[in-house]
Design an enzyme around this catalytic site. Structure first.
Site, PDB file in Angstrom:
ATOM      1  N   LYS A   2      23.999  60.989  80.504  1.00 25.29           N
ATOM      2  CA  LYS A   2      23.214  61.793  79.388  1.00 25.29           C
ATOM      3  C   LYS A   2      23.918  61.834  78.264  1.00 25.29           C
ATOM      4  O   LYS A   2      25.081  62.187  77.973  1.00 25.29           O
ATOM      5  CB  LYS A   2      23.153  63.390  80.200  1.00 25.29           C
ATOM      6  N   ARG A  37      16.682  62.683  70.990  1.00 27.03           N
ATOM      7  CA  ARG A  37      15.483  61.772  71.685  1.00 27.03           C
ATOM      8  C   ARG A  37      14.594  61.079  70.810  1.00 27.03           C
ATOM      9  O   ARG A  37      14.321  61.608  69.676  1.00 27.03           O
ATOM     10  CB  ARG A  37      14.590  62.853  72.164  1.00 27.03           C
ATOM     11  N   ARG A  97      12.093  64.078  68.901  1.00 24.73           N
ATOM     12  CA  ARG A  97      11.822  65.083  69.900  1.00 24.73           C
ATOM     13  C   ARG A  97      10.627  65.907  69.469  1.00 24.73           C
ATOM     14  O   ARG A  97      10.027  66.226  70.454  1.00 24.73           O
ATOM     15  CB  ARG A  97      13.026  65.673  70.356  1.00 24.73           C
ATOM     16  N   LYS A 146      19.532  67.800  84.935  1.00 24.93           N
ATOM     17  CA  LYS A 146      20.627  67.494  83.867  1.00 24.93           C
ATOM     18  C   LYS A 146      21.941  67.919  84.559  1.00 24.93           C
ATOM     19  O   LYS A 146      21.981  69.214  85.206  1.00 24.93           O
ATOM     20  CB  LYS A 146      20.587  68.081  82.475  1.00 24.93           C
TER      21      LYS A 146
END
Ligand code: AMP
Length: 565
Positions: A246, A251, A266, A411
């Site tokens: 991660k 993003r 994102r 996650k």
């Protein structure tokens, strides 16, 4: 459709609290709309103006609105501000002001939906030095022709907060009901097109049109999202899982067709100009037409740099070449949505990964596939050792579901108790911080409404408080005593010790020991935690407290220091 009719519909919806009734009202309006009106109505009723994939921004702040309505009604700015503060809602303030004005004027040019939309596009496209003045004139013109009720909704649309409680889910169901199609099909088309307005237009043509939707390059789609979980549960549910680092960066979605390439954040903002180095890296990685999903990190001497340095680059408008030298930005690609004219989101992740490995020859995020918990826990340990945030565990059989936060991506990171919340208000600070905002009111999201949940006043450095002040000072829409209300735009990631049931806030919950973790300007209001999510967390929290009482502390591979335990 007359804008008055739209406004009356909004007024009706504002008076309804039942979701089913709302769906019913909207579904009865939709069939009568022509193909031009349908997408506009659908977006407006959700308080949006442009398609979600569009980078267009209206660029009207509360100040401009106040100035425009002041001019139209012949009031001083202070008088408008006073009314606005009294109602706490620019829509009601504009309505009230227009009601007084309309007692003295008789002439109105009827506004219609298509014309209002065309004006808003023109306003958004005004650029350059004189644009603020041009925007002001255009807003004055629109408000000058508005009846009071129209003014209420025009003002709220311009502030992009309609306050009638109609969420995307309700509109999706209304489209399905209006045109006799399946809500799941409407949802699926929405995921690919990222514009419920266009989806409504297709639904009117029938199920075939909905089924045949394709992702279009340069129309970014929403990012697939993750939720919290544990390695053990994921392996139990899925058997074999895919684990990736991660990355603690930002993003991105990369679109390429022929020689043209663009990068989206994102929040689906076009950040191509700010990140030419990332574009070059990605262009060097593939010759195909693609849409790729991934995370950019900043790297120095082989180790990831703090997340803030990545965000700074995403925000940057000037001196981009200079910034490139200071920090190296590395993309990590972990998914593919489109390849050479084909939409691939419905293929299982394992298939998409095979495609990725074939068509992207650099910057691919490494992956470990296993059903052995120890192997995945070892990867988690390696991720933390290498300075990453944790790992993502993904279900190999899952499609790519844009905008969905589901169990297919989990996650695992050391600190699990954080929430992304909207900043909806503040109180002025005290002492040496008296010229800045000191404590902030935070809200979660429930069916299109923002519900207060907590205040936060700790965790801020002096620099962060100054930064937040700069970002929020022009977003104040109402003032009362020491408190201000903001146009909800900013998102804070908040750490907390425990969720408690509490009557203090409208959400019905409160946070114990809330503190700022980060300012999330890579996230928007649409990304914040939902009330359902908070209820879920509360239940999980109660369950683990119960288990602790029954058996003592549980082993949790998601907690710090436990990889490989
Ligand atoms: P969070 O923002 O804490 O909800 O975590 C989800 C985010 O982690 C995603 O939106 C991505 O920005 C980021 N991320 C980092 N590495 C990955 C990965 N390998 N796969 C998916 N998302 C990742």
């Amino acid at each position: 459709m007359l804008f008055m009719y739209f406004s009356r519909t909004c007024e009706t919806l504002e008076g309804i609290s039942s979701r089913l009734e709302m769906i019913d009202v909207i579904s009865k309006v939709l069939p009568a709309l022509n193909p031009d009106e349908l997408p506009i109505f659908v977006r407006f009723v959700m308080g949006r103006i442009f398609p979600d994939w569009s980078s267009r921004k209206l660029g009207i702040g509360p100040n401009l609105l106040i100035e425009a309505i002041g001019y139209v009604a012949g009031l001083k700015k202070e008088q408008v501000i006073e009314r606005n503060n009294k109602t706490g809602d620019p829509g009601l303030a504009v309505e009230e002001i227009l009601a007084i004005k309309s007692q003295t004027t008789f002439f109105h040019e009827d506004l219609d939906l298509v014309r209002v939309y065309a004006d808003l596009i023109a306003i958004a496209d005004m650029e350059g030095k004189k644009s603020q003045r041009e925007k002001l004139l255009a807003v004055r013109n629109l408000l000058g022709n508005a009846h009071p009720l129209e003014g209420r909704y025009l003002a709220r649309i311009m502030m992009e907060e309609l306050r009638i409680g109609v969420g995307e889910g309700s509109v999706r169901d209304a489209i399905a009901k209006a045109f006799g199609v399946d809500a799941a099909q409407v949802e699926h088309a929405m995921q690919a097109l990222n514009d419920l307005g266009e989806v409504a237009r297709l639904a009117k043509l029938g199920p075939e049109a909905l089924k045949n939707v394709r992702i279009t390059p340069f129309h970014p789609v929403r990012m697939m999202l993750s939720q919290q979980g544990t390695i053990a549960d994921m392996i139990e549910e899925q058997g074999e899982v895919a684990a990736e680092f991660k990355y603690d960066g930002s993003r991105f979605q990369f679109h390429k067709r022929g020689n043209r390439a663009r990068l989206y954040s994102r929040r689906l903002e076009d950040v191509t100009g700010a990140l030419p180095d990332v574009i070059d890296h990605l262009l060097s990685a593939t010759d195909h037409d693609v849409i790729l999903d991934g995370e950019v990190i900043a790297v120095k001497d082989g180790r990831p740099m703090p997340f803030q340095s990545v965000l700074r680059r995403f925000r940057r408008r000037h001196d981009i070449a200079e910034a490139q030298d200071a920090i190296e930005m590395i993309p990590n690609v972990f998914d593919i949505l489109y390849l050479d004219g084909q939409t691939v989101i419905d293929l299982p992740f394992s298939e998409r990964r095979k495609i990725l490995e074939k068509v992207v020859n650099r910057y691919l995020a490494p992956q470990v596939v296993s059903s052995d918990r120890q192997v995945i826990e070892k990867t988690y340990g390696e991720a933390l050792d290498a300075g990453h945030e944790g790992i993502m565990i993904k279900a190999p059989s899952s499609p790519y579901t844009p905008g969905q936060r589901g169990k297919n991506w989990i996650k695992i990171k050391p600190e699990v108790d954080t929430l992304d919340l909207a900043v909806i208000g503040a109180e002025w600070g005290e002492g040496k911080r008296a010229h800045l905002f000191g404590s902030f009111l935070l809200a979660c999201h429930d069916q299109g409404r923002l519900l207060p949940l907590s205040r936060v006043a700790t965790g801020f450095s002096d620099e962060q408080l100054a930064e937040v002040y700069e970002l929020l000072k022009d977003k104040v829409i109402a003032k009362a005593g020491r408190s201000v209300t903001f146009e909800p735009e900013m998102v804070f990631e908040i750490g907390y010790a425990e969720l408690q049931v509490s009557p203090t806030y409208e959400a019905g919950f409160a946070l114990r020991f809330p503190r700022l973790i980060r300012i999330r300007d890579d996230k928007g209001i649409e990304d914040i935690e939902t009330l359902d999510g908070i209820r879920d967390r509360y239940q999980r929290q109660s369950k683990s407290a119960q288990a602790y009482q029954d058996q003592g502390p549980a082993r949790n591979p998601g907690s710090p220091g436990s990889p490989g335990a």
